[in-house]
Design a protein around this motif. Structure first.
Motif, short mmCIF file in Angstrom:
data_model
loop_
_atom_site.label_atom_id
_atom_site.label_comp_id
_atom_site.label_asym_id
_atom_site.label_seq_id
_atom_site.Cartn_x
_atom_site.Cartn_y
_atom_site.Cartn_z
N ALA A 7 8.08 120.90 72.09
CA ALA A 7 9.30 120.49 71.70
C ALA A 7 9.38 118.91 71.95
N PRO A 8 10.49 118.45 70.95
CA PRO A 8 10.65 116.97 71.15
C PRO A 8 11.11 116.59 72.76
N ASN A 9 10.62 115.32 72.89
CA ASN A 9 10.74 115.00 74.36
C ASN A 9 10.94 113.34 74.39
N LEU A 10 11.92 113.08 73.78
CA LEU A 10 12.38 111.43 73.84
C LEU A 10 12.70 110.96 75.12
N ILE A 11 12.10 109.66 75.47
CA ILE A 11 12.57 109.12 76.74
C ILE A 11 13.42 108.00 76.47
N ASP A 12 14.38 107.91 77.50
CA ASP A 12 15.31 106.83 77.43
C ASP A 12 14.80 105.82 78.28
N HIS A 13 14.68 104.50 77.91
CA HIS A 13 13.89 103.21 78.53
C HIS A 13 14.66 102.10 78.64
N PHE A 14 13.95 101.08 79.18
CA PHE A 14 14.72 99.85 79.23
C PHE A 14 14.66 98.80 77.97
N TYR A 15 14.08 99.31 76.94
CA TYR A 15 13.96 98.53 75.73
C TYR A 15 14.24 99.32 74.57
N LEU A 16 14.56 98.90 73.53
CA LEU A 16 14.99 99.50 72.18
C LEU A 16 14.01 99.95 71.37
N GLY A 17 14.43 100.91 70.68
CA GLY A 17 13.47 101.57 69.64
C GLY A 17 13.64 102.93 69.50
N GLY A 18 12.74 103.84 68.42
CA GLY A 18 12.61 105.09 68.77
C GLY A 18 12.94 105.62 66.98
N GLY A 19 13.31 104.68 66.12
CA GLY A 19 13.71 105.32 64.91
C GLY A 19 12.58 105.89 64.13
N ARG A 20 11.36 105.41 64.36
CA ARG A 20 10.32 105.64 63.64
C ARG A 20 9.64 107.07 64.17
N ILE A 21 9.86 107.32 65.43
CA ILE A 21 9.50 108.39 66.08
C ILE A 21 10.29 109.79 65.64
N ALA A 22 11.76 109.21 65.39
CA ALA A 22 12.44 110.39 65.06
C ALA A 22 12.14 110.69 63.68
N ALA A 23 11.74 109.83 62.73
CA ALA A 23 11.36 110.15 61.32
C ALA A 23 10.26 111.12 61.16
N LEU A 24 9.28 110.54 62.28
CA LEU A 24 7.72 111.56 62.06
C LEU A 24 7.96 112.78 62.45
N ARG A 25 8.78 113.04 63.69
CA ARG A 25 9.04 114.13 64.22
C ARG A 25 10.12 115.06 63.54
N GLY A 26 11.05 114.62 62.81
CA GLY A 26 12.07 115.21 62.19
C GLY A 26 13.18 115.42 63.08
N ILE A 27 13.51 114.51 63.86
CA ILE A 27 14.58 114.76 64.91
C ILE A 27 15.53 113.60 64.95
N GLU A 28 16.61 113.68 65.83
CA GLU A 28 17.58 112.66 65.83
C GLU A 28 17.61 112.10 67.04
N GLN A 29 17.70 110.67 67.19
CA GLN A 29 17.90 109.93 68.49
C GLN A 29 19.38 110.29 69.05
N THR A 30 19.49 110.18 70.38
CA THR A 30 20.94 110.28 70.83
C THR A 30 21.23 108.80 71.45
N SER A 31 20.23 108.05 71.42
CA SER A 31 20.33 106.43 71.94
C SER A 31 19.51 105.65 71.04
N GLU A 32 20.14 104.33 71.05
CA GLU A 32 19.19 103.31 70.55
C GLU A 32 18.12 103.06 71.36
#
Length: 350
Positions: A7-32
């Motif tokens: 399953a998707p396993n996005l990690i909230d962190h102290f820096y910005l990013g994640g859009g390209r991960i979401a695009a590759l994995r076909g998922i949505e971010q819930t935070s910038e």
């Protein structure tokens, strides 16, 4: 046992990013601020409970599955692993929406002495996408004085640190090995698959560009204790060149291609399996993490067992799947533990 989709396993962190991960994995971010996804992780973020641990698409923790049957997952020598859930590797997707801070990871000797762990954190970046002109910063151009480095760290002198580091403009298909103890940073606009030893140990020299603090930057040991783990030696041009590889991600072939410097082999290995039309690409047996970059097809064992794949999926591949092949039109990154693992560790299961 067959490869298990995760399953998707996005990690909230102290820096910005994640859009390209979401695009590759076909998922949505819930935070910038979700710039990382931990793939097939059986270790968690430092001090964060279960955060980081990977789950199957059915909701099971991969860590628990490995503990329940380590021989099937990591092989007959599992007793030499660090613990019952150890797979020898951690793989991440990292999409930097801002420059990451200058930081360092300790080596195995320091980790064993101070952190009760046989692993340090040598890592490697494999560039999937990069904005024009984006760069990574790796090692000192000239040797630096330890007292001066302490003063610049305390003053949070980012300009001084970056000016004294090697700057490497990156492009798709580039691999960069980061030995433990080596200062490094990544510009914003770079999307990498990161392969590393399975820990979350970081010594942050430049916390002011993040939401982190000084007190969260020294592994709870104090800077007097951790700074000896930071190399102040020059990383010269020949040594730097030995850490960098360049690969054509559009190339296809009958064998899985190694993507990283041979200096990475004791710690981890990364392959590209992209078969020619009508052919299959064999992959070495053993525990592996498979990330489908594009296309579809199936993962096929010599026993005839078969699992279908499609673009954006991630699989944990158990050692008991045996030698296997990639069939179809896919392009798959496969990460495995270092050569000889786990006998290369000392201490075994604690």
């Amino acid at each position: 046992m067959k490869p298990t989709p995760l399953a998707p396993n996005l990690i909230d962190h102290f820096y910005l990013g994640g859009g390209r991960i979401a695009a590759l994995r076909g998922i949505e971010q819930t935070s910038e601020r979700q710039p990382e996804e931990w793939l097939a992780a059986t270790v968690s973020r430092a001090g964060a409970g279960d955060v980081g641990l990977a789950r199957t698409v059915d909701g099971d923790l991969l860590r628990d599955l490995v503990i329940a049957d380590p021989a099937a997952w990591v092989g007959e020598h599992h007793a030499d692993a660090a613990d019952a859930s150890d797979t020898g590797i951690l793989v991440k997707l990292l999409d930097a929406g801002q420059r990451l801070p200058v930081h360092v990871h300790p080596d195995r000797g320091f980790a064993a002495s101070h952190l009760d762990c046989p692993y340090g954190k040598t890592e490697a970046w494999f560039v999937l996408e990069a904005d024009a002109g984006a760069a990574v910063h790796l090692g000192w151009k000239e040797a630096v004085d330890r007292d001066e480095l302490d003063r610049r760290r305390d003053a949070q002198d980012s300009e001084w640190m970056l000016d004294h580091m090697n700057r490497i403009e990156v492009e798709r298909g580039m691999g960069v090995l980061v030995p433990a103890g080596t200062v490094h940073a990544i510009d914003g606009g770079i999307f990498v698959a990161e392969v590393q030893e399975p820990t979350d140990f970081s010594i942050v020299l430049e916390w002011s560009v993040t939401t982190s603090t000084r007190e969260e930057s020294h592994l709870d040991l104090g800077f007097d204790t951790v700074m000896p783990a930071v190399s102040v030696d020059r990383l010269d041009e020949s040594a730097l060149a030995s850490l960098v590889t360049r690969n054509d991600l559009s190339a296809r072939g009958a064998s899985a291609r190694s993507l990283l410097s041979a200096e990475a082999d004791p710690y981890f290995r990364l392959f590209l399996a992209a078969p020619d039309a009508g052919n299959e690409t064999p992959v070495p047996s053993g525990f592996g993490v498979a990330l489908v970059l594009e296309g579809s097809g199936s993962l096929v064992a010599d026993t005839g067992d078969e699992v279908e794949y499609r673009s954006g999926q991630v699989f944990a591949v158990p050692a008991s799947f045996g030698p296997w092949r990639v069939r179809g039109e896919g392009s798959i990154l496969v990460a495995e533990p270092g050569a000889g693992w786990p006998s290369t560790l000392t201490g075994g299961i604690r």
